[in-house]
Design an enzyme around this catalytic site. Structure first.
Site, short mmCIF file in Angstrom:
data_model
loop_
_atom_site.label_atom_id
_atom_site.label_comp_id
_atom_site.label_asym_id
_atom_site.label_seq_id
_atom_site.Cartn_x
_atom_site.Cartn_y
_atom_site.Cartn_z
N GLN A 130 10.17 34.97 54.27
CA GLN A 130 11.51 34.42 54.49
C GLN A 130 11.45 33.27 55.49
O GLN A 130 12.45 32.62 55.76
CB GLN A 130 12.45 35.50 55.06
CG GLN A 130 12.67 36.67 54.12
CD GLN A 130 13.55 37.73 54.75
OE1 GLN A 130 14.77 37.70 54.61
NE2 GLN A 130 12.95 38.66 55.45
N ASP A 172 8.90 27.83 58.04
CA ASP A 172 8.12 26.96 58.94
C ASP A 172 6.78 26.48 58.36
O ASP A 172 6.09 25.67 58.98
CB ASP A 172 7.88 27.68 60.28
CG ASP A 172 7.28 29.08 60.11
OD1 ASP A 172 6.62 29.33 59.07
OD2 ASP A 172 7.46 29.91 61.02
N HIS A 206 13.16 31.57 51.24
CA HIS A 206 14.22 30.77 51.86
C HIS A 206 13.89 29.27 51.87
O HIS A 206 14.53 28.50 52.58
CB HIS A 206 14.53 31.27 53.28
CG HIS A 206 15.20 32.61 53.29
ND1 HIS A 206 15.55 33.27 54.45
CD2 HIS A 206 15.56 33.44 52.28
CE1 HIS A 206 16.10 34.43 54.14
NE2 HIS A 206 16.11 34.57 52.84
N CYS A 259 16.74 15.82 47.62
CA CYS A 259 17.94 14.99 47.41
C CYS A 259 19.03 15.87 46.80
O CYS A 259 18.79 16.54 45.79
CB CYS A 259 17.62 13.84 46.47
SG CYS A 259 19.08 12.94 45.93
N CYS A 292 17.95 7.48 44.10
CA CYS A 292 19.37 7.42 43.70
C CYS A 292 20.33 7.22 44.85
O CYS A 292 21.54 7.14 44.64
CB CYS A 292 19.73 8.72 42.95
SG CYS A 292 19.96 10.13 44.03
N SER A 349 12.60 43.48 60.02
CA SER A 349 13.41 44.69 60.20
C SER A 349 13.85 45.24 58.85
O SER A 349 14.46 46.29 58.75
CB SER A 349 14.62 44.37 61.05
OG SER A 349 15.39 43.36 60.40
N ASN A 360 5.78 46.51 62.55
CA ASN A 360 6.92 45.91 63.23
C ASN A 360 7.06 46.54 64.61
O ASN A 360 6.71 47.70 64.79
CB ASN A 360 8.20 46.13 62.40
CG ASN A 360 9.32 45.17 62.77
OD1 ASN A 360 9.09 43.97 62.88
ND2 ASN A 360 10.52 45.68 62.99
ZN LIG Z 1 18.08 11.35 44.59
#
Ligand SMILES: [Zn+2]
Length: 185
Positions: free
Chosen positions: A33, A36, A51, A59, A87, A124, A148
């Site tokens: 998730q 980085d 994520h 774009c 664009c 978690s 964890n």
């Molecule tokens: Zn574009």
């Protein structure tokens, strides 16, 4: 400032251990998730970023993607907001915003359903759909190992729970696996 922090962040011992386990053929894929890019920086190859990633921009008009370095150069040269060369649309980090569906979940699910074990590191397990991953593994008869610092929402399905810092746990685990594989350390 957040952007520059992102580019100085370095992988930790847990990231490196995970990458080495992939090189050894123990780990088949990383499902994360995090946005980085540190798993790739540590050397992991098969990384599913649920994520998205801050290492790339997209774009919002045409969907073309750009390395974040290119976008930062645009911002530094005064182009605010940064725009698409193709664009003229606005470029945003290629991350999943709150309420948007996660990326590549089908791929993650497929991997989970054919895994004989899942190693959950530093989560978690309270955020869905990511938390379904260990549930899928368990349902197909695989083992669930949770590393964890605190108890998690899915401790009740775990076969092994290691309450420890990820870096410490993964360093020891890697050492033990190499030892059993007869790899010189
Ligand atoms: Zn574009």
């Amino acid at each position: 400032m957040r952007m520059s922090t992102l580019f100085v962040a370095k992988p930790n011992r847990a990231h490196y251990a995970v990458a080495e386990l992939e090189r050894l053929g123990i780990i088949k894929a990383v499902i994360t998730q995090n946005v980085d890019g540190l798993h790739q920086a540590a050397g992991s190859k098969n990384v599913i970023e649920l994520h998205g990633t801050m290492k790339r921009a997209v774009c919002i008009a045409c969907g073309r993607t750009y390395p974040m370095e290119v976008v930062i150069r645009k911002i530094d040269s005064g182009q605010i907001p940064p725009l698409c060369d193709e664009c003229g649309g606005i470029l945003k980090p290629d991350t999943v915003l709150f309420g948007e569906p996660v990326k590549d979940f089908d791929k993650a699910r497929e991997l989970a359903l054919m895994s004989d074990a899942v190693l959950v590191i530093g989560s978690s397990l309270s955020v869905y759909p990511a938390a379904y991953i260990p549930i899928f593994v368990k349902e197909m008869g695989g083992k669930v190992i949770i590393i964890n610092m605190e108890p998690t929402e899915l401790d009740y399905i775990a076969d092994v729970i290691i309450q420890c810092k990820a870096g410490d746990a993964m360093t020891l685990l890697l050492r033990e696996i190499k030892d059993r594989l007869g790899i010189q350390q």
